[in-house]
Design a protein around this motif. Sequence first.
Motif, short mmCIF file in Angstrom:
data_model
loop_
_atom_site.label_atom_id
_atom_site.label_comp_id
_atom_site.label_asym_id
_atom_site.label_seq_id
_atom_site.Cartn_x
_atom_site.Cartn_y
_atom_site.Cartn_z
N THR A 1 0.81 -1.22 0.00
CA THR A 1 0.00 0.00 0.00
C THR A 1 0.84 1.26 0.00
OG1 THR A 1 -0.18 -0.12 2.41
CG2 THR A 1 -1.95 -1.11 1.14
N GLY A 2 2.11 1.16 0.39
CA GLY A 2 3.01 2.31 0.35
C GLY A 2 2.62 3.42 1.30
N LEU A 3 1.90 3.10 2.36
CA LEU A 3 1.41 4.12 3.28
C LEU A 3 2.42 4.36 4.38
CD1 LEU A 3 -1.21 5.79 3.45
CD2 LEU A 3 -2.08 4.11 5.08
N SER A 4 2.85 5.61 4.53
CA SER A 4 3.81 5.99 5.56
C SER A 4 3.12 6.84 6.63
CB SER A 4 4.98 6.78 4.97
OG SER A 4 5.63 6.05 3.96
N GLY A 5 3.74 6.93 7.79
CA GLY A 5 3.18 7.68 8.90
C GLY A 5 3.73 9.08 9.03
N PRO A 6 3.55 9.70 10.19
CA PRO A 6 3.92 11.10 10.39
C PRO A 6 5.39 11.42 10.18
CG PRO A 6 2.47 10.36 12.16
CD PRO A 6 2.85 9.14 11.36
N ARG A 7 6.27 10.44 10.31
CA ARG A 7 7.71 10.71 10.16
C ARG A 7 8.14 10.92 8.70
NH1 ARG A 7 10.30 9.40 15.12
NH2 ARG A 7 8.99 7.99 16.37
N ARG A 8 7.26 10.65 7.75
CA ARG A 8 7.67 10.62 6.35
C ARG A 8 8.48 11.83 5.90
NH1 ARG A 8 4.37 9.24 0.78
NH2 ARG A 8 5.98 10.03 -0.61
N PRO A 9 8.05 13.08 6.11
CA PRO A 9 8.84 14.20 5.58
C PRO A 9 10.17 14.40 6.29
CG PRO A 9 7.04 15.03 6.93
CD PRO A 9 6.83 13.56 6.79
N PHE A 10 10.35 13.74 7.43
CA PHE A 10 11.57 13.93 8.22
C PHE A 10 12.55 12.77 8.06
CE2 PHE A 10 7.81 15.73 10.29
CZ PHE A 10 8.14 17.08 10.24
N THR A 11 12.04 11.58 7.68
CA THR A 11 12.92 10.42 7.55
C THR A 11 12.84 9.74 6.19
OG1 THR A 11 11.21 8.98 8.51
CG2 THR A 11 12.83 9.91 10.03
N GLY A 12 11.68 9.78 5.55
CA GLY A 12 11.53 9.14 4.25
C GLY A 12 10.29 8.27 4.18
N ALA A 13 9.95 7.85 2.95
CA ALA A 13 8.77 7.04 2.70
C ALA A 13 9.13 5.56 2.67
CB ALA A 13 8.13 7.46 1.38
N VAL A 14 8.11 4.72 2.55
CA VAL A 14 8.32 3.27 2.52
C VAL A 14 9.38 2.89 1.49
CG1 VAL A 14 7.24 1.03 2.10
CG2 VAL A 14 5.93 2.84 3.22
N ARG A 15 9.20 3.37 0.25
CA ARG A 15 10.09 2.95 -0.84
C ARG A 15 11.55 3.34 -0.58
NH1 ARG A 15 7.83 3.75 -5.36
NH2 ARG A 15 5.82 4.43 -4.56
N ASP A 16 11.78 4.35 0.25
CA ASP A 16 13.14 4.77 0.55
C ASP A 16 13.88 3.76 1.42
OD1 ASP A 16 12.74 7.24 -0.80
OD2 ASP A 16 11.75 8.06 0.98
N PHE A 17 13.16 2.87 2.08
CA PHE A 17 13.79 1.93 3.01
C PHE A 17 13.75 0.49 2.50
CE2 PHE A 17 12.85 5.67 5.45
CZ PHE A 17 13.98 5.82 6.23
N VAL A 18 13.12 0.27 1.35
CA VAL A 18 13.12 -1.06 0.75
C VAL A 18 14.43 -1.25 -0.01
CG1 VAL A 18 12.00 -2.62 -0.86
CG2 VAL A 18 10.61 -1.12 0.58
N LEU A 19 15.19 -2.25 0.41
CA LEU A 19 16.48 -2.53 -0.22
C LEU A 19 16.36 -3.58 -1.32
CD1 LEU A 19 18.69 -2.73 3.00
CD2 LEU A 19 18.51 -0.82 1.41
N GLY A 20 15.38 -4.45 -1.19
CA GLY A 20 15.22 -5.51 -2.16
C GLY A 20 13.97 -6.31 -1.87
N ALA A 21 13.60 -7.16 -2.83
CA ALA A 21 12.40 -7.98 -2.65
C ALA A 21 12.48 -9.19 -3.56
CB ALA A 21 11.14 -7.18 -2.97
N ARG A 22 11.83 -10.25 -3.12
CA ARG A 22 11.59 -11.40 -3.99
C ARG A 22 10.10 -11.42 -4.29
NH1 ARG A 22 12.40 -17.03 -2.80
NH2 ARG A 22 11.46 -16.51 -0.81
N ILE A 23 9.75 -11.63 -5.56
CA ILE A 23 8.35 -11.66 -5.94
C ILE A 23 8.08 -12.86 -6.84
CG2 ILE A 23 8.31 -9.14 -5.88
CD1 ILE A 23 7.92 -9.28 -8.98
N LEU A 24 6.80 -13.21 -6.97
CA LEU A 24 6.35 -14.15 -7.98
C LEU A 24 5.73 -13.34 -9.11
CD1 LEU A 24 4.61 -16.94 -5.87
CD2 LEU A 24 6.67 -17.20 -7.26
N ASN A 25 6.15 -13.59 -10.35
CA ASN A 25 5.52 -12.90 -11.47
C ASN A 25 4.31 -13.70 -11.95
OD1 ASN A 25 6.50 -15.03 -13.00
ND2 ASN A 25 7.94 -13.80 -14.18
N GLY A 26 3.71 -13.25 -13.04
CA GLY A 26 2.48 -13.87 -13.52
C GLY A 26 2.64 -15.26 -14.08
N GLN A 27 3.89 -15.73 -14.24
CA GLN A 27 4.13 -17.12 -14.66
C GLN A 27 4.51 -18.02 -13.49
OE1 GLN A 27 5.73 -14.48 -16.68
NE2 GLN A 27 3.75 -14.60 -17.71
#
Length: 354
Positions: free
Chosen positions: A108-134
């Motif tokens: 959902t990418g929803l961040s809390g009150p600290r966002r303008p002072f520390t950063g948003a969700v995407r700023d702290f994601v270093l990596g991910a494993r996902i399943l694609n449509g296949q």
Amino acid sequence: MPTSNGSDADLTSALAEAVRGAAADRTPLEIRGGGTHAGMGRPVSGTPLEMTGHRGVVDYDPAELVLTARAGTPLSEIEALLAENGQMLAFEPPRLGSGGTLGGAVATGLSGPRRPFTGAVRDFVLGARILNGQGEVLRFGGTVFKNVAGFDAFRLMAGAHGTLGVLLDVSLRVVPRPAVEAARVLDLTSAAALQQVADLMRRPLPLSGAFHDGQRLHLRLSGGRAGVQAATARIGGEAADLADWEAVRDLTHPVLAGGQGLWRIALPRTGPAGDFTDLPWDQGGGVRWLAAETPPAEAWDHAAALGGHIERVRGTAGPAFQPLTPALLALHRRIKAALDPDGLFNPGRMYAEV
């Protein structure tokens, strides 16, 4: 410090098999976690793909400030583990219910009150494993701050609401908890409060929250004892309960809890707010909150004209997201086609056309 509670291969294989079966049958899938963010999107008609069983912290190294956990891991478990080690999630994800998961927070990418002072969700994601449509496992990014492996697809997952792939696990940068925190409240109008916050943000002060409830300005300070004490003396106002910031974070504050719906109106923080001027605001003025069943019909165009957008956080009525321009819709379709060509994952969750 791995705390995984199941074979990663077994858990991933079960999900991959389900996706491959859905792809073979052209059956849409509704990706389900804790259900706490259900009000943020449009209804999805598809076979449920349950993610809450895909849980557990895969790896955690407090010294390196990195945590990797499966998408179904409850946020409460992650935050408790981090607290034991004097650390936290800097983007302060809202806890919209007791069953919230890491995957839901990232999707959902929803961040809390600290966002303008520390950063948003995407700023702290270093990596991910996902399943694609296949049903193939793809890995993007890694577990270090500077990483050039692949492209930034893992950041696309933040705010995609599960429409691009099934999040398997996410690696996050975590931060130390502040040594001291303090809350202040000042009797200022919304306009005066915005000016005050703008002035304070130009100075090296340990601000971590700025919220206006329509009547008063609430500020939070986080950092070292000396810095917080000096900032408190400079700001003045009255002492307030830090617990109030839990309600701001989790959108349960009285001015946010009224009405059948809650709408997040994101605007340029230092720009005009137009018809939204009198609404409560958070994140230093970058987010206005409207507690109502639906926004006025003209609100969508007005938000776009101001350089912002509207999204539904709670409720069932009205569009869930700001309508897209033709160019942005075409971009969404191209990205969707690259990762989920058959349109299996959460079809229509964000927009009917994607």
